[in-house]
Design an enzyme around this catalytic site. Structure first.
Site, PDB file in Angstrom:
ATOM      1  CE  LYS A 164     -17.758  -6.370   4.499  1.00 62.97           C
ATOM      2  NZ  LYS A 164     -16.778  -7.384   4.125  1.00 62.97           N
ATOM      3  CG  MET A 211      22.709  12.145   2.161  1.00 62.38           C
ATOM      4  SD  MET A 211      23.871  13.313   1.405  1.00 62.38           S
ATOM      5  CE  MET A 211      22.862  13.961   0.087  1.00 62.38           C
ATOM      6  CD  GLU A 248      -1.752  -2.369   1.589  1.00 60.96           C
ATOM      7  OE1 GLU A 248      -0.554  -2.620   1.868  1.00 60.96           O
ATOM      8  OE2 GLU A 248      -2.668  -3.203   1.704  1.00 60.96           O
ATOM      9  CG  PHE A 276      -9.355  -9.840  11.486  1.00 64.17           C
ATOM     10  CD1 PHE A 276      -8.086 -10.280  11.850  1.00 64.17           C
ATOM     11  CD2 PHE A 276      -9.683  -9.825  10.136  1.00 64.17           C
ATOM     12  CE1 PHE A 276      -7.173 -10.712  10.899  1.00 64.17           C
ATOM     13  CE2 PHE A 276      -8.774 -10.259   9.170  1.00 64.17           C
ATOM     14  CZ  PHE A 276      -7.514 -10.702   9.566  1.00 64.17           C
ATOM     15  CD  GLN A 277      -7.105  -7.548   7.833  1.00 62.82           C
ATOM     16  OE1 GLN A 277      -8.056  -7.318   7.092  1.00 62.82           O
ATOM     17  NE2 GLN A 277      -5.957  -8.030   7.401  1.00 62.82           N
TER      18      GLN A 277
END
Ligand SMILES: Cc1ncc(C[n+]2csc(CCOP(=O)(O)OP(=O)(O)O)c2C)c(N)n1
Ligand SMILES: [Mg+2]
Length: 575
Positions: free
Chosen positions: A160, A468, A48, A110-111
């Site tokens: 949802k 760097m 993502e 969950f999640q």
């Protein structure tokens, strides 16, 4: 029945969205079911973070909002770095995230993650949708807020059950939100006062920043600079806002700025920031920044003014509108001594490197990219030395042609951002200049470029180091290298490096094989004369190509202003 998910998809279509980047999960399945029938190209990413940088790249290349779609919990937390990156650079990204069903919020479902809590500090605005009837309004607001004022990312978190709930409300025709009204029109007196200061200044300088690009005001800025004859220094984000080859252009200011830009800032009697926020990489030690100068600041964001340096001449407004008014109000003034002085600094201190070397040097590679693309490609970078060389040695003459993570400095930005840029500008050559460290942070997204026929060119300047950081260890930590060696045995201490490099075996991973494993072409280049042919081949290949350039390991970026020092204390190195 029209559901919340329908409203979101409809809202995207009404906003003109044709391209989306994302990855599904349990809480966004209702969106994905609708997306299957929507006239939009969907890019299925592999992480993502990639989706957010792609949306960000798309936004930076076009000025339109880039959109990403992620699931709840880990999907949303993976998006955080990309949102923060967009937020720091004022890029309009709209992120739609799924959330667990409303009754489960707060249950450690969950999640479940507190996505609005986590992203509050890294978005311009965010929403948790609690009532489906708010959705039409929120969708309109999300795009309006992302793209107006100082642009920035907006996240819309949709549980949802809200996606599944019925919604019959129409979309509002315009946004009416108390508390959010970007101040586009400047105060006429402020403009007048700034114009007078510019006209009467003897050693004025313009500091041009990314706001001129995101505000689509490069033509207006160029007109003001040319009319007033005021020299221009640029931030990293401002490159492309003013033609780099113009006589008045002094190049980049700040930590890796040019001698001319940093001297001019230190000697000027007026510095006017146009869409730049006096970032600490620009100012060096703040108390010593432009010590003899009145400070002017044009910014759409009132909270940016006076944040790090004291501003004498503020103008809050949309940069395009301000510059139009300023153009009327300023006068042409001849300042032969000042112009001769800055021209002399510029002439006697050009950006350069060890041109006589037979070794393959990173700066040479960038010059070859410029030659082969006639300075006309869209250049995207990652973060590190290669980013600064890309800023120094490619001539940017157009806005939105240099796309880089300035504010957050996000390694891993480059590859997904380049994909987003190419998705938006298929007609243009897109070249990513990356490092061997940065490219590994999101290499998995290369397959997205392959699948969507986006023939980007990925140039990896492989110096075998987190270069760097190595440079800082060399210059400011007595060359005590630690945690910076890539590809070979990372335990090598400094003294043992040179002796053991050859013995340590080949670099890992093999970027050519890695490119091929993703369905792209891979080319390795080790010598100067191989660079241009490899680039030509890559640009004409018709598929994504990784060009790995094995460059001198311990090359440094110069000039450099040591951290915490004044711009006048820059080190020029050997070059
Ligand atoms: C996500 C992230 N982690 C750490 C850093 C700190 N950092 C800045 S530059 C750099 C080295 C980058 O290495 P590479 O991509 O190989 O570029 P080089 O400097 O060698 O050109 C690091 C680790 C960062 N900017 N971003
Ligand atoms: Mg490197």
């Amino acid at each position: 029945m029209r559901t919340g998910a329908d409203v979101v998809i409809e809202g995207l279509q009404r906003a003109g969205v044709k391209t989306m980047f994302g990855l599904p999960g349990g809480t966004v399945l209702d969106f994905f079911a609708k997306l299957a029938h929507a006239p939009m190209e969907f890019f299925l990413v592999r992480h993502e973070q990639g989706a957010t940088h792609m949306a960000d790249g798309y936004a930076r290349a076009t000025g339109k909002a880039g959109v990403c779609l992620v699931t709840s919990g880990p999907g949303a937390t993976n998006a955080v770095t990309g949102l923060a990156t967009a937020n720091m650079d004022g890029s309009p990204v709209v992120c739609i995230s799924g959330q667990v069903p409303s009754p489960l919020i707060g249950n450690d479902a969950f999640q479940e993650a507190d996505t609005v809590g986590i992203t509050r500090a890294v978005t311009k605005h965010n929403y948790l949708v609690k009532n489906v009837d708010d959705l039409p309004r929120i969708m309109v607001e999300a795009f309006e807020i992302a793209t107006s004022g100082k642009p920035g990312p907006v996240l819309v978190d949709v549980p949802k059950d809200i996606q599944q709930a019925r919604c019959d409300l129409p979309f509002p025709t315009e946004m009416n939100r108390r508390g959010y009204r970007p101040e586009n029109e400047p105060d006429a007196q402020d403009v007048e006062r700034l114009a007078r200061a510019i006209t009467t200044a003897r050693r004025p300088v313009f500091l041009v920043g990314g706001g001129v690009i995101s505000g689509d005001a490069t033509a207006e800025f160029t007109a003001v600079a040319l009319k007033t004859g005021v020299p221009v220094v640029s931030t990293l984000m401002g490159l492309g806002a003013f033609p780099g080859n113009a006589a008045l252009a002094l190049g980049m200011i700040g930590m890796h700025g040019t001698v001319a830009a940093n001297r001019a800032a230190s000697a000027c009697d007026l510095i006017v920031s146009v869409g730049a926020r006096f970032d600490d990489r620009v100012t060096g030690k703040v108390s010593t920044f432009a010590p003899h100068a009145l400070k002017g600041h044009i910014d759409i964001d009132p909270s940016a003014i006076g944040k790090s340096v004291q501003v004498d001449l503020p103008v809050v407004g949309h940069v395009k509108i301000v510059l139009r008014q300023l153009l009327e109000a300023v006068e042409s003034v001849a300042r032969p001594e000042w112009l001769a002085q800055v021209a002399d600094w510029k002439e006697t201190n050009p950006l350069t490197y060890d041109r006589a070397s037979k070794e393959l040097l990173p700066q040479y590679v960038i010059e070859q990219i410029a030659a082969v693309t006639h300075g006309d490609a869209l250049i995207v970078t990652d973060v590190g030395q290669h980013q600064m060389w890309a800023a120094h040695f490619y001539p940017y003459s157009k806005p939105r042609s240099f796309i880089t993570s300035g504010g957050l400095g996000t390694m891993g930005f480059g590859l997904p951002a380049a994909i987003g840029v190419k998705a938006a500008r298929r007609d243009q050559p897109v070249v990513l200049i990356s490092g061997d460290g940065s490219i590994q942070m999101n290499f998995q997204e290369l397959v997205v470029a392959v699948e969507h026929d986006l023939p980007i060119v990925v140039v990896i300047l492989n110096n075998g180091y987190l270069g760097m950081v190595r440079q800082w260890q060399e210059l400011f930590y007595k060359r005590e290298y630690s945690g910076v060696r890539l590809g070979r045995d990372a335990r090598h201490t400094n003294e043992r490096i040179s002796a053991t490099i050859q013995a340590a075996g080949p670099y890992r991973p093999d970027f050519v094989k890695l490119a091929e494993a993703h369905g792209a072409m891979g080319i390795r280049v080790t010598r100067q004369e191989e660079v241009a042919p490899a680039l030509v081949k890559a640009l004409n290949a018709g598929l994504p190509v990784v060009v790995e350039c094995i460059v001198r390991a311990e090359e440094n970026v110069y000039p450099i202003v040591p951290p915490g020092k004044a711009l006048s204390e820059l080190l020029q190195g050997l070059a």
